[in-house]
Design an enzyme around this catalytic site. Sequence first.
Site, mmCIF file in Angstrom:
data_model
loop_
_atom_site.group_PDB
_atom_site.id
_atom_site.type_symbol
_atom_site.label_atom_id
_atom_site.label_comp_id
_atom_site.label_asym_id
_atom_site.label_seq_id
_atom_site.Cartn_x
_atom_site.Cartn_y
_atom_site.Cartn_z
ATOM 1 N N HIS A 109 -9.882 6.468 -2.626
ATOM 2 C CA HIS A 109 -9.281 5.138 -2.531
ATOM 3 C C HIS A 109 -8.421 4.970 -1.281
ATOM 4 O O HIS A 109 -8.085 3.853 -0.908
ATOM 5 C CB HIS A 109 -8.478 4.807 -3.799
ATOM 6 C CG HIS A 109 -7.162 5.521 -3.918
ATOM 7 N ND1 HIS A 109 -7.022 6.707 -4.595
ATOM 8 C CD2 HIS A 109 -5.926 5.213 -3.463
ATOM 9 C CE1 HIS A 109 -5.760 7.094 -4.562
ATOM 10 N NE2 HIS A 109 -5.070 6.200 -3.871
ATOM 11 N N ASP A 139 -12.511 10.557 -7.453
ATOM 12 C CA ASP A 139 -11.659 9.925 -6.441
ATOM 13 C C ASP A 139 -11.339 10.894 -5.294
ATOM 14 O O ASP A 139 -10.258 10.863 -4.716
ATOM 15 C CB ASP A 139 -10.368 9.389 -7.051
ATOM 16 C CG ASP A 139 -9.665 8.407 -6.116
ATOM 17 O OD1 ASP A 139 -10.358 7.594 -5.485
ATOM 18 O OD2 ASP A 139 -8.425 8.469 -6.002
ATOM 19 N N SER A 219 -0.733 9.337 -1.762
ATOM 20 C CA SER A 219 -2.116 9.605 -2.160
ATOM 21 C C SER A 219 -2.816 10.523 -1.167
ATOM 22 O O SER A 219 -2.782 10.299 0.039
ATOM 23 C CB SER A 219 -2.910 8.300 -2.244
ATOM 24 O OG SER A 219 -2.746 7.704 -3.481
#
Length: 478
Positions: A109, A139, A219
């Site tokens: 993402h 992911d 992230s």
Amino acid sequence: MKPLKLFSILVATVAFIACDFQICRADEGLDLARRLNETFAEIAEKVSPCVVVITVTEKPPSFSETVFDTPDSTNEFWRRFHRQLDENSQGEGSGIIIRKNGYILTNRHVVEDADKIEVRLRDGRVFRASVRGVDRESDIAVLKIDASDLPVATLGDSSKIRVGEFALAIGAPFDLEYTVTCGHISAKNRSNVVPGYLGGRGMDQDFIQTDANMNPGNSGGPLVNIDGEVIGVNTLIRGVRTGIGFAIPSNLAKEVAEKLIAEGKFIRPWLGIGIRALQDEPDFREWLNGPRNGVVVRSIIADGPAAKTDLRPADVITAVDGKSVATAQELRDAIRGKRTDQTVSLDVFRDGKNVKVEIQLEAFSDGETSSAARKNSIPDFAPVSVGFSVKANTPELAEQFGTRQTSGIIVVSVDQGGIAARAGIKPGDIVTAINQKSIATPKEFSNAMKNADLKKGVVVNLISDDTARFEILKARER
């Protein structure tokens, strides 16, 4: 020497020894704190050169695509969870160098929809990066930059972590690069954290939960143990400033990353079923009167591998090729390592018996499946006690409710706020069995419901949006 004087000397001596002991204990505690302090600093110095800042430029989103909700919004869930976009449609995330020749591990993402990706190293060098491969279900993404002799992070064994251990997160939250935060491993094997895809196609979820503070921009960065080993890839948070963050275990990240580097993609086999641990289905577990552990088949995806076999909703899978499984993630782990053309043998508990079901696996496709549109007009039929009413299905009714099924019995109305509505049963669903006994006519349905016990629970098998599934209907205790 007088007794009183001797007693005074003894008291003074004991007091001196006690004071000296307390001072020694205080010194030992301070020394321990200093050593722990030095350990944390050494970890930050060791790991930070292996962490990169990823800057992504993408096409400006249209007004309808812009999200103004909190980080808990499930709309555009991944892209907005940890990456902040400014007016110029630029965002930052983090990454981990895993190969000396420029392979970088991060989240999918972080880099999705990117027109341009730049990677900045701790020493200030900036490189253009290309996407080597992405895996939606985990992911995970791998980037490649044209560089050599880079510092490489050590990937630890995430299966050995224990709840309560120290954990450090490193990343670029809110553009504050190389921020280090400290916390603990709060929990392991967290699942059902991310909303599942249609028909139970949930993400490959096996998150590490931590209270090491994370924010947008973390992230793709590392979660590190006290030995300086990467044990997870920081991925998402549950709200801001809540102390609830989640990381992909390093073992899963490594498995996926190696495939992405070698082949540019990670082709995973799948069964084509929606699943949940039996221990998370207390009503069904009570009704079942069978094994105490296993994985419940909640739904069967149309045209998937399981749809071509005898596997049914409400079956309980207890083993894969003889290896016991008790959670949804254990089942996913058992299947992930198989070949996409391999046949697996499932041990299944069904209707009081143990049976074997063989399924030939297929490659998973992450394409979205759209639901058929339903018309609003609903015929008026008397509802039954479970909160929905049915009628013999016909091609006309099937067309009216937007289903491809033209036989069996069809749900034509659902009581708002009733038991069936709470279970997600909708007009247009096809009822195929009650308490695992097949039904094909309204009369059979009526007879089955006469013998049903809503206090114990009624298992209803359905075909909904061309996906076979089951729900257990149970009256609420007053």
